[in-house]
Design a protein around this motif. Structure first.
Motif, PDB file in Angstrom:
ATOM      1  N   TYR A 137       0.776  -0.870   0.595  1.00 35.13           N
ATOM      2  CA  TYR A 137       0.329   0.056  -0.108  1.00 35.13           C
ATOM      3  C   TYR A 137       0.668   1.428  -0.295  1.00 35.13           C
ATOM      4  CZ  TYR A 137      -4.213  -3.041   1.127  1.00 35.13           C
ATOM      5  OH  TYR A 137      -5.454  -4.220   0.580  1.00 35.13           O
ATOM      6  N   ALA A 138       0.764   2.140  -0.653  1.00 36.30           N
ATOM      7  CA  ALA A 138       1.161   3.865  -0.666  1.00 36.30           C
ATOM      8  C   ALA A 138      -0.134   4.978  -0.290  1.00 36.30           C
ATOM      9  CB  ALA A 138       1.889   3.128  -2.574  1.00 36.30           C
ATOM     10  N   PRO A 139       0.776   5.561   0.615  1.00 40.47           N
ATOM     11  CA  PRO A 139      -0.022   6.206   1.102  1.00 40.47           C
ATOM     12  C   PRO A 139      -0.782   7.500  -0.172  1.00 40.47           C
ATOM     13  CG  PRO A 139       1.388   6.709   2.283  1.00 40.47           C
ATOM     14  CD  PRO A 139       1.965   6.123   0.539  1.00 40.47           C
ATOM     15  N   VAL A 140      -1.782   8.032  -0.388  1.00 42.18           N
ATOM     16  CA  VAL A 140      -2.882   8.459  -0.971  1.00 42.18           C
ATOM     17  C   VAL A 140      -3.069  10.377  -0.863  1.00 42.18           C
ATOM     18  CG1 VAL A 140      -3.212   6.490  -2.892  1.00 42.18           C
ATOM     19  CG2 VAL A 140      -4.412   7.237  -0.692  1.00 42.18           C
ATOM     20  N   GLY A 141      -3.415  10.382   0.489  1.00 40.71           N
ATOM     21  CA  GLY A 141      -3.514  11.565   0.956  1.00 40.71           C
ATOM     22  C   GLY A 141      -4.290  11.151   2.720  1.00 40.71           C
ATOM     23  N   ASN A 142      -5.177  12.123   2.746  1.00 38.85           N
ATOM     24  CA  ASN A 142      -5.154  12.142   4.186  1.00 38.85           C
ATOM     25  C   ASN A 142      -6.877  12.826   4.417  1.00 38.85           C
ATOM     26  OD1 ASN A 142      -5.012  14.974   4.878  1.00 38.85           O
ATOM     27  ND2 ASN A 142      -2.582  14.684   4.405  1.00 38.85           N
ATOM     28  N   GLU A 143      -7.358  12.546   5.579  1.00 37.00           N
ATOM     29  CA  GLU A 143      -8.314  13.160   5.693  1.00 37.00           C
ATOM     30  C   GLU A 143      -8.311  13.443   7.302  1.00 37.00           C
ATOM     31  OE1 GLU A 143     -10.607  10.625   3.098  1.00 37.00           O
ATOM     32  OE2 GLU A 143     -11.095   9.292   5.662  1.00 37.00           O
ATOM     33  N   THR A 144      -9.711  13.534   7.868  1.00 38.44           N
ATOM     34  CA  THR A 144      -9.863  13.752   9.619  1.00 38.44           C
ATOM     35  C   THR A 144     -11.661  12.801   9.273  1.00 38.44           C
ATOM     36  OG1 THR A 144      -9.265  15.912   9.778  1.00 38.44           O
ATOM     37  CG2 THR A 144     -10.872  15.014  11.394  1.00 38.44           C
ATOM     38  N   GLY A 145     -11.052  12.187  10.355  1.00 40.78           N
ATOM     39  CA  GLY A 145     -11.849  11.491  10.755  1.00 40.78           C
ATOM     40  C   GLY A 145     -13.199  11.820  10.929  1.00 40.78           C
ATOM     41  N   ARG A 146     -14.559  10.736  11.247  1.00 38.08           N
ATOM     42  CA  ARG A 146     -15.520  11.332  11.662  1.00 38.08           C
ATOM     43  C   ARG A 146     -15.072  11.934  13.713  1.00 38.08           C
ATOM     44  NH1 ARG A 146     -20.111   7.620  10.259  1.00 38.08           N
ATOM     45  NH2 ARG A 146     -18.434   5.685  11.766  1.00 38.08           N
TER      46      ARG A 146
END
Length: 167
Positions: A137-146
């Motif tokens: 797996y390669a990192p493709v981005g990030n986000e903040t979870g609920r």
């Protein structure tokens, strides 16, 4: 001990053991983020039952005990979503997480025709990130979870190698 860990599809009867295992396993993540309201710790038994009924859920069993679990589903574009991978703390570090991950990937390809895989983990979860990167797996981005935790999104194509040797 003498028993082997067997990976198989979860059944409705496994829901309670899966939820208890998940609660145990995600305590260290909650501590890492100082947040004991992370999604895996507030999930309900009915929600786990619904996931077993609609998604691919695999368990690792040691005798009658569920000692690992992972969930898989596909979205509308054929991407296999892998979630809630957990292994009992006393069995971590023996490759069981990688075996569960491969089971989810295989199931998503064979049963749901997934063309790629996506998963996420917390940005401070270094052990998880190592496991996923070794699995291709390669990192493709990030986000903040609920739940407020910053998540690293990782993906791989179904044709990517199952395991990448670390440098």
């Amino acid at each position: 001990m003498g028993m082997s860990v067997i990976i198989s599809a979860a059944t409705a009867q496994d829901a309670e053991q899966i939820l208890k295992l998940q609660y145990l396993c995600f305590q260290s993540e909650a501590e890492l983020y100082g947040n004991y309201r992370i999604d895996p710790l507030v999930q309900t038994l009915d929600s786990v039952r619904a996931e077993i009924a609609t998604n691919l859920v695999f368990v690792a069993r040691l005798g009658d005990e569920v000692v690992g679990s992972v969930r898989g589903s596909t979205d509308q574009d054929g991407t296999g979503q892998i979630a809630r991978l957990c292994v009992h703390p006393r069995l971590q570090g023996h490759g069981l997480g990688a075996r569960l991950l491969r089971a989810a990937e295989s199931g998503l390809v064979d049963e749901r025709s997934a063309t790629r895989f996506r998963l996420h983990t917390g940005h401070r979860s270094e052990g998880n990130l190592r496991l996923y990167q070794r699995a291709g797996y390669a990192p493709v981005g990030n986000e903040t979870g609920r739940d407020g935790v910053r998540l690293i999104l990782l993906e791989k194509d179904v044709t990517a190698p199952a395991y990448v040797a670390s440098a």
